[in-house]
Design a protein around this motif. Structure first.
Motif, PDB file in Angstrom:
ATOM      1  N   LEU A  38       0.840  -1.197   0.000  1.00  0.00           N
ATOM      2  CA  LEU A  38       0.000   0.000   0.000  1.00  0.00           C
ATOM      3  C   LEU A  38       0.877   1.251   0.000  1.00  0.00           C
ATOM      4  N   ARG A  39       0.562   2.183  -0.881  1.00  0.00           N
ATOM      5  CA  ARG A  39       1.316   3.426  -0.945  1.00  0.00           C
ATOM      6  C   ARG A  39       0.859   4.367   0.174  1.00  0.00           C
ATOM      7  N   PRO A  40       1.792   5.036   0.839  1.00  0.00           N
ATOM      8  CA  PRO A  40       1.396   5.950   1.913  1.00  0.00           C
ATOM      9  C   PRO A  40       0.662   7.169   1.372  1.00  0.00           C
ATOM     10  N   VAL A  41      -0.281   7.661   2.142  1.00  0.00           N
ATOM     11  CA  VAL A  41      -1.057   8.848   1.782  1.00  0.00           C
ATOM     12  C   VAL A  41      -0.792   9.923   2.834  1.00  0.00           C
ATOM     13  N   TYR A  42      -0.440  11.120   2.359  1.00  0.00           N
ATOM     14  CA  TYR A  42      -0.119  12.227   3.255  1.00  0.00           C
ATOM     15  C   TYR A  42      -1.241  13.263   3.217  1.00  0.00           C
ATOM     16  N   GLU A  43      -1.291  14.060   4.265  1.00  0.00           N
ATOM     17  CA  GLU A  43      -2.362  15.047   4.400  1.00  0.00           C
ATOM     18  C   GLU A  43      -1.782  16.409   4.748  1.00  0.00           C
ATOM     19  N   ALA A  44      -2.289  17.438   4.069  1.00  0.00           N
ATOM     20  CA  ALA A  44      -1.915  18.824   4.358  1.00  0.00           C
ATOM     21  C   ALA A  44      -3.183  19.650   4.479  1.00  0.00           C
ATOM     22  N   ASN A 126      -0.413  11.112  -2.392  1.00  0.00           N
ATOM     23  CA  ASN A 126       0.717  10.228  -2.143  1.00  0.00           C
ATOM     24  C   ASN A 126       2.022  10.990  -1.946  1.00  0.00           C
ATOM     25  N   SER A 127       2.055  12.249  -2.384  1.00  0.00           N
ATOM     26  CA  SER A 127       3.215  13.117  -2.177  1.00  0.00           C
ATOM     27  C   SER A 127       2.834  14.220  -1.202  1.00  0.00           C
ATOM     28  N   TYR A 128       3.585  14.324  -0.105  1.00  0.00           N
ATOM     29  CA  TYR A 128       3.268  15.358   0.877  1.00  0.00           C
ATOM     30  C   TYR A 128       3.496  16.757   0.299  1.00  0.00           C
TER      31      TYR A 128
END
Length: 252
Positions: A38-44, A126-128
């Motif tokens: 699973l690809r990490p998911v980032y949040e801003a 997927n990219s912060y």
């Protein structure tokens, strides 16, 4: 047929290996997928405050009617943000995102706390770095466009999303996934054990005979394996020894 607690324990003990193997396989599979596939998911996120921009803090008298109006406008602003009017301009001004207006709308989440004048814009990616750029861009475009849309200048950017050296992904959460997988697989395994026991109508023990037929067992025919017959077969050496013994006895 009613089962008591002892019957339930007996069924679980009888199929304990099925339960353990099923639970272990499911839990290990979930852990491997969560950590390696699973690809990490980032949040801003950014925060916008709905208030008159020309009010001077501590000098102007607080107008309760103006505050109530701003609170009611928040629900409207939450819908305005996720419209092509805003997102089309974001697409034009930030072509590096390589996203359509529809894709941007799906990425944006807008929330607010009751009885506050603060809105929170959240973007996951997927990219912060890309999530930070997108949420800041949408916030700035919305702030610049709202005066022409609503004919009122009452939206200010409270804080922008900041870049982090080591951002922490919001999902997946491998530990939580493993815990959920363990609990769910254990429940399914126990349920499967009871289902197999329910479908198994063969008679295996004396207790089964007594329970099904209501009769006592007079005798049992034991099952003898071929290996047991071979192990109990007299050897040639033993036969010779017996014959020699008999021969000696006759000579006497």
């Amino acid at each position: 047929m009613e089962l008591d607690l002892r019957d339930y324990i007996k069924i679980i003990r009888k199929r304990i290996w099925l339960i353990l193997i099923f639970t272990l396989v499911c839990t290990l599979t979930t852990g491997i997928v969560s950590y390696f596939f699973l690809r990490p998911v980032y949040e801003a996120s950014t925060k916008l405050i709905v208030n008159k921009s020309n009010e001077r803090q501590g000098l102007d008298q607080v107008d309760i009617n103006s505050i109530n109006l701003n609170l009611r406008l928040i629900d409207t602003y939450k819908e305005v943000i996720k419209t092509p009017r805003i997102m089309d301009k974001v697409v034009r001004e930030y072509p590096q995102f390589d996203l359509t207006a529809e894709q941007l709308i799906n990425k944006i989440t807008v929330s607010s706390v009751n009885n506050t004048q603060v809105m929170t814009l959240i973007v996951q990616d997927n990219s912060y770095a890309k999530a930070v750029d997108i949420v800041n861009a949408v916030s700035k475009v919305f702030q610049s466009e709202i005066p022409s849309i609503m004919k009122v200048d009452n939206v200010s950017l409270l804080n922008e999303a900041k870049m982090m050296d080591k951002p922490i992904p919001v999902k997946p959460n491998p530990k939580l996934n493993i815990a959920i997988s363990f609990v769910v697989s254990l429940m399914l395994a126990v349920g499967l054990a009871f289902l197999l026991d329910y479908l198994d109508d063969t008679i295996k023990t004396e207790e089964d005979v007594k329970e099904v037929l209501g009769l006592a067992t007079l005798s049992m025919i034991a099952k003898i394996n071929e290996e047991d017959l071979i192990s109990h077969k007299p050897s040639v050496t033993a036969s010779r020894q017996v014959g020699e013994t008999k021969h000696v006895t006759i000579n006497q």
